[in-house]
Design a protein around this motif. Structure first.
Motif, PDB file in Angstrom:
ATOM      1  N   LEU A  21       0.831  -1.205   0.000  1.00 26.32           N
ATOM      2  CA  LEU A  21       0.000   0.000   0.000  1.00 26.32           C
ATOM      3  C   LEU A  21       0.866   1.256   0.000  1.00 26.32           C
ATOM      4  CD1 LEU A  21      -2.617   1.650   0.310  1.00 26.32           C
ATOM      5  CD2 LEU A  21      -2.418   1.271   2.786  1.00 26.32           C
ATOM      6  N   LEU A  22       1.866   1.295   0.866  1.00 26.77           N
ATOM      7  CA  LEU A  22       2.735   2.473   0.938  1.00 26.77           C
ATOM      8  C   LEU A  22       3.505   2.685  -0.356  1.00 26.77           C
ATOM      9  CD1 LEU A  22       3.934   2.211   4.627  1.00 26.77           C
ATOM     10  CD2 LEU A  22       2.369   3.886   3.664  1.00 26.77           C
ATOM     11  N   ASN A  23       3.875   1.601  -1.045  1.00 28.78           N
ATOM     12  CA  ASN A  23       4.497   1.728  -2.370  1.00 28.78           C
ATOM     13  C   ASN A  23       3.560   2.453  -3.328  1.00 28.78           C
ATOM     14  OD1 ASN A  23       7.140   0.620  -2.353  1.00 28.78           O
ATOM     15  ND2 ASN A  23       6.290  -1.431  -2.260  1.00 28.78           N
ATOM     16  N   GLU A  24       2.295   2.076  -3.314  1.00 27.81           N
ATOM     17  CA  GLU A  24       1.314   2.719  -4.186  1.00 27.81           C
ATOM     18  C   GLU A  24       1.109   4.184  -3.822  1.00 27.81           C
ATOM     19  OE1 GLU A  24      -2.300   0.586  -5.119  1.00 27.81           O
ATOM     20  OE2 GLU A  24      -1.286  -1.312  -4.659  1.00 27.81           O
ATOM     21  N   LEU A  25       1.359   4.526  -2.552  1.00 30.54           N
ATOM     22  CA  LEU A  25       1.240   5.914  -2.112  1.00 30.54           C
ATOM     23  C   LEU A  25       2.513   6.725  -2.382  1.00 30.54           C
ATOM     24  CD1 LEU A  25      -0.592   5.348   1.293  1.00 30.54           C
ATOM     25  CD2 LEU A  25      -1.560   6.342  -0.794  1.00 30.54           C
ATOM     26  N   GLY A  26       3.529   6.090  -2.990  1.00 28.25           N
ATOM     27  CA  GLY A  26       4.734   6.802  -3.363  1.00 28.25           C
ATOM     28  C   GLY A  26       5.928   6.598  -2.433  1.00 28.25           C
ATOM     29  N   PHE A  27       5.811   5.711  -1.463  1.00 26.64           N
ATOM     30  CA  PHE A  27       6.928   5.431  -0.567  1.00 26.64           C
ATOM     31  C   PHE A  27       7.810   4.346  -1.165  1.00 26.64           C
ATOM     32  CE2 PHE A  27       4.056   7.565   2.226  1.00 26.64           C
ATOM     33  CZ  PHE A  27       4.843   8.166   3.194  1.00 26.64           C
ATOM     34  N   GLU A  28       9.107   4.464  -0.929  1.00 26.25           N
ATOM     35  CA  GLU A  28      10.069   3.469  -1.396  1.00 26.25           C
ATOM     36  C   GLU A  28      10.796   2.870  -0.206  1.00 26.25           C
ATOM     37  OE1 GLU A  28      12.763   5.187  -4.220  1.00 26.25           O
ATOM     38  OE2 GLU A  28      11.151   5.840  -5.543  1.00 26.25           O
ATOM     39  N   ASP A  49       9.172   8.789   1.239  1.00 23.91           N
ATOM     40  CA  ASP A  49       8.578   9.293  -0.003  1.00 23.91           C
ATOM     41  C   ASP A  49       9.385  10.467  -0.545  1.00 23.91           C
ATOM     42  OD1 ASP A  49       7.797  11.590   1.389  1.00 23.91           O
ATOM     43  OD2 ASP A  49       5.665  11.363   0.963  1.00 23.91           O
ATOM     44  N   ALA A  50       8.954  10.994  -1.684  1.00 24.57           N
ATOM     45  CA  ALA A  50       9.687  12.073  -2.358  1.00 24.57           C
ATOM     46  C   ALA A  50       9.730  13.359  -1.535  1.00 24.57           C
ATOM     47  CB  ALA A  50       9.065  12.347  -3.727  1.00 24.57           C
ATOM     48  N   ASN A  51       8.805  13.527  -0.607  1.00 24.59           N
ATOM     49  CA  ASN A  51       8.777  14.721   0.240  1.00 24.59           C
ATOM     50  C   ASN A  51       9.645  14.587   1.489  1.00 24.59           C
ATOM     51  OD1 ASN A  51       6.823  16.211  -1.332  1.00 24.59           O
ATOM     52  ND2 ASN A  51       5.333  14.699  -0.625  1.00 24.59           N
ATOM     53  N   GLY A  52      10.262  13.420   1.653  1.00 19.15           N
ATOM     54  CA  GLY A  52      11.131  13.197   2.811  1.00 19.15           C
ATOM     55  C   GLY A  52      10.422  12.611   4.020  1.00 19.15           C
ATOM     56  N   PHE A  53       9.141  12.237   3.870  1.00 21.74           N
ATOM     57  CA  PHE A  53       8.419  11.627   4.989  1.00 21.74           C
ATOM     58  C   PHE A  53       8.867  10.181   5.162  1.00 21.74           C
ATOM     59  CE2 PHE A  53       5.204  14.804   3.557  1.00 21.74           C
ATOM     60  CZ  PHE A  53       5.255  15.600   4.688  1.00 21.74           C
TER      61      PHE A  53
END
Length: 124
Positions: A21-28, A49-53
């Motif tokens: 789920l987190l991958n789909e939300l943009g987390f790596e 994620d790309a925002n640093g979260f």
């Protein structure tokens, strides 16, 4: 005591589904070490994620339901333990301090059930 990171932590037996789920939300996935915590292996996945979260997911096989908490990395475990204890936090039920070669950690729960995992990384 200095806080070096402060982010959500999800403890679950269904960690793979949460990671997906987190991958789909943009987390790596950043890293996923497996640690022995006194009779149990825990896979600890860190995602960003790309925002640093950041969000951490701990896969624990024998947990009756998911637990959402805050992971707090500190430079002084004992000071953090004392501060949280002064605010009514105690060791979470069934949990003891885990001392590994490179870290010391403990899940602590407030009187109302809010949890903070205190982690100190030990540097050589």
């Amino acid at each position: 005591m200095k806080i070096t990171t402060f982010n959500p932590l999800i403890v679950s037996s269904e960690a793979d589904e949460i990671i997906s789920l987190l991958n789909e939300l943009g987390f790596e996935k950043r890293h996923a070490p497996v640690v022995e915590t006194g009779g149990m292996q825990v896979e600890r996945t860190r995602m960003k994620d790309a925002n640093g979260f950041n969000v951490d997911i701990s896969k624990v096989e024998k947990i009756p339901r998911d637990l959402c908490a805050i992971r707090m990395n500190v430079d002084d475990f004992d000071a953090a333990y004392e501060l949280l204890s002064a605010h009514g936090f105690q060791k979470a039920p069934g949990v003891e301090i885990v001392e590994l070669k490179r870290s010391k950690l403990l899940m602590m729960a407030s009187p109302s059930g809010f949890c903070i995992e205190v982690v100190q990384h030990i540097k050589d």
